[in-house]
Enzyme design. Structure first.
Site, short mmCIF file in Angstrom:
data_model
loop_
_atom_site.label_atom_id
_atom_site.label_comp_id
_atom_site.label_asym_id
_atom_site.label_seq_id
_atom_site.Cartn_x
_atom_site.Cartn_y
_atom_site.Cartn_z
N GLU A 289 10.27 27.53 1.29
CA GLU A 289 9.42 27.65 2.48
C GLU A 289 10.25 27.91 3.73
O GLU A 289 10.19 27.15 4.69
CB GLU A 289 8.62 26.35 2.67
CG GLU A 289 7.79 25.92 1.49
CD GLU A 289 7.40 24.46 1.55
OE1 GLU A 289 7.82 23.73 2.47
OE2 GLU A 289 6.67 24.02 0.65
N CYS B 90 7.65 23.87 37.07
CA CYS B 90 7.90 22.67 37.87
C CYS B 90 8.23 21.48 36.99
O CYS B 90 7.45 20.53 36.87
CB CYS B 90 6.70 22.40 38.76
SG CYS B 90 6.29 23.82 39.76
C1 PLP Z 1 8.46 23.65 9.27
C2 PLP Z 1 8.40 23.60 7.79
C3 PLP Z 1 9.10 24.53 7.02
C4 PLP Z 1 10.00 25.58 7.63
O1 PLP Z 1 11.14 25.05 8.21
P1 PLP Z 1 12.34 26.00 8.67
O2 PLP Z 1 13.36 25.09 9.17
O3 PLP Z 1 11.78 26.89 9.72
O4 PLP Z 1 12.78 26.77 7.47
C5 PLP Z 1 8.97 24.47 5.66
N1 PLP Z 1 8.17 23.54 5.06
C6 PLP Z 1 7.49 22.64 5.77
C7 PLP Z 1 6.64 21.66 5.07
C8 PLP Z 1 7.58 22.63 7.15
O5 PLP Z 1 6.91 21.71 7.86
#
Ligand code: PLP
Length: 429
Positions: free
Chosen positions: A289, A359
């Site tokens: 992910e 600000c």
């Molecule tokens: C934010 C997130 C990601 C991605 O994180 P990166 O550091 O941008 O790769 C992947 N999985 C979950 C569950 C997240 O919350």
């Protein structure tokens, strides 16, 4: 690789001059390199080729429809954290069957929407949520595909605001409690199909060690869940860090390696080389992910210097972008290189704070940093702003959202108009 470099003394994104884009579309302006985005996606795909896998791009890093469309065309899946993100993915032509839905606070409406669209998996963050998902799926007469997020209690060694894999973080279910939860769920929750296991230990990880530690710690649990519950996938999350420093120097990779000689550098090749052999024998589909890794270095924020203000203690370069456009420095001490669009004739530098018009004293892009002495009227690029840049932008101080441009080779496309004042008050009664 990223698509930004000086050509004939003028900073380019791929084959397009940034100065030209600033003149055409105004500032502040986000510019993305399409070639960099696809290159990063493909390199990660290759690095993981030794194991069955799917890259589910973390939409929250940059959710512009054109960015999503580009990744959908590459065959990416998508990791979403809200109903709105699912809506965007569908609009961009993404396949809901390759969507995973993360987040600790999914609402009833979001769950129903995602069930109706037929997403691949709900990545569930508590037993309460799993029971609620079972209830809603039952009301709809369907079975919800789900994975529970395990919190492996490892230290990602990143900024505390973007660390997620320790027991004191709000994310996931304690490692020790997962086995029991899957047992109970498989007996009591007929509208849940336990399809996988998920983890994500944090963002902007700059060494491979925490990834290895988490994978090694969770592997026996994954084996057990496969054997007992027939899970088919393991999502190892995102979090791959990027280089924010020295972004225009060819030595960036070298800097990266010297940064911490005691530790293997986190290149994507290293990530694949270390993790693939550890994952291969599991016989599971591996989900990834990544957000930042895909888009972080693929974007810049262009901003124009409005004033130089010399105070007793400091010199301030006041620019037309603010923390509402790019909040990373204020939110978690994020670093962005600041680079003039026209290459300076000399190496002379001045020590300045670069600040926005908002600000708030937290409205700065750097403090006490040695920079080329750019002048009012000149524009600079805040580098590596492609991830968690526009996506976190707001209308604070009633500032319209900036425009966004996508560059592919020699062509530049406006992919989001600058917000105007009417759009600013749209919906207010
Ligand atoms: C934010 C997130 C990601 C991605 O994180 P990166 O550091 O941008 O790769 C992947 N999985 C979950 C569950 C997240 O919350």
């Amino acid at each position: 690789m990223h698509g930004f470099s000086y050509k004939q003394g003028s900073l380019h994104c791929e084959d397009v001059e940034l100065k030209q884009l600033a003149a055409t579309y105004g500032t502040p302006l986000y510019v993305y390199s399409g070639g960099t985005i696809t290159d990063h996606f493909r390199r990660l795909d290759v690095a993981l080729s030794g194991v069955p896998h799917k890259i589910a791009y973390a939409v929250k890093a940059n959710s512009n429809l054109s960015v999503l469309r580009l990744l959908a065309a590459e065959g990416a899946g998508f990791d979403i954290v809200s109903g709105g993100e699912l809506f965007r993915v569908l609009k961009a032509g993404g396949d809901p069957a390759h969507c995973t839905f993360a987040g600790v606070g999914k609402t009833r409406a979001e769950i129903i929407y995602a069930l109706e669209q037929g997403i691949y998996s709900f990545n569930v963050e508590s037993e309460e949520e799993l029971r609620y998902l079972n209830q809603v799926a039952g009301e709809l007469g369907v079975v919800a595909p789900a994975a529970v997020r395990v919190n492996p209690n490892v230290d990602a060694k990143t900024h505390k605001y973007i660390s997620t894999g320790k027991s004191e973080n709000k994310f996931g279910v304690d490692f020790e409690a997962i086995g029991g939860l899957y047992e109970r769920a498989s007996k009591d929750l007929p509208h849940i199909h336990l399809r996988g296991l998920q983890m994500h230990i944090g963002s902007q990880l700059t060494s491979i060690a925490p990834f290895i530690e988490a994978v090694e710690k969770v592997t026996p649990l994954v084996r057990l869940l496969k054997q007992r519950h027939g899970i088919e996938f393991w999502s190892i999350g995102g979090g791959i860090g990027i280089v924010y420093q020295n972004s225009l120097e060819s030595g960036a990779a070298e800097w990266w390696q010297q940064r911490d000689a005691s530790d293997a550098p986190l290149t994507i090749e290293c990530y694949g080389k270390e993790l693939v052999p550890r994952l291969q024998e599991l016989g599971l589909k591996i989900l990834l992910e990544p957000g930042r890794y895909i888009v972080g270095n693929a974007g810049v924020l262009l901003t124009r210097c409005l004033y130089e203000k010399k105070g007793l203690a400091k010199t301030f370069k006041i620019v037309d972008a603010g923390m509402n456009d790019l909040i990373r420095p204020a939110l978690y001490e994020g670093h962005h290189d600041i680079v003039p669009l026209i290459q300076p004739a000399s190496d002379a530098q001045v020590v300045v704070d670069v600040v926005g018009p908002i600000c708030e004293s937290g409205d700065f892009f750097c403090q006490d940093r040695a920079l080329p002495d750019f002048q009012p009227g000149e524009s600079v690029a805040l580098m590596s702003a492609g991830a968690y840049g526009f996506a976190m932008a707001s209308n604070y101080n009633s500032r319209p959202l900036p425009a966004e441009v996508l560059v592919e080779g020699g062509s530049a496309t406006l992919v989001r108009r600058r917000q105007d004042f009417d759009a600013l008050i749209e919906g207010e009664l």
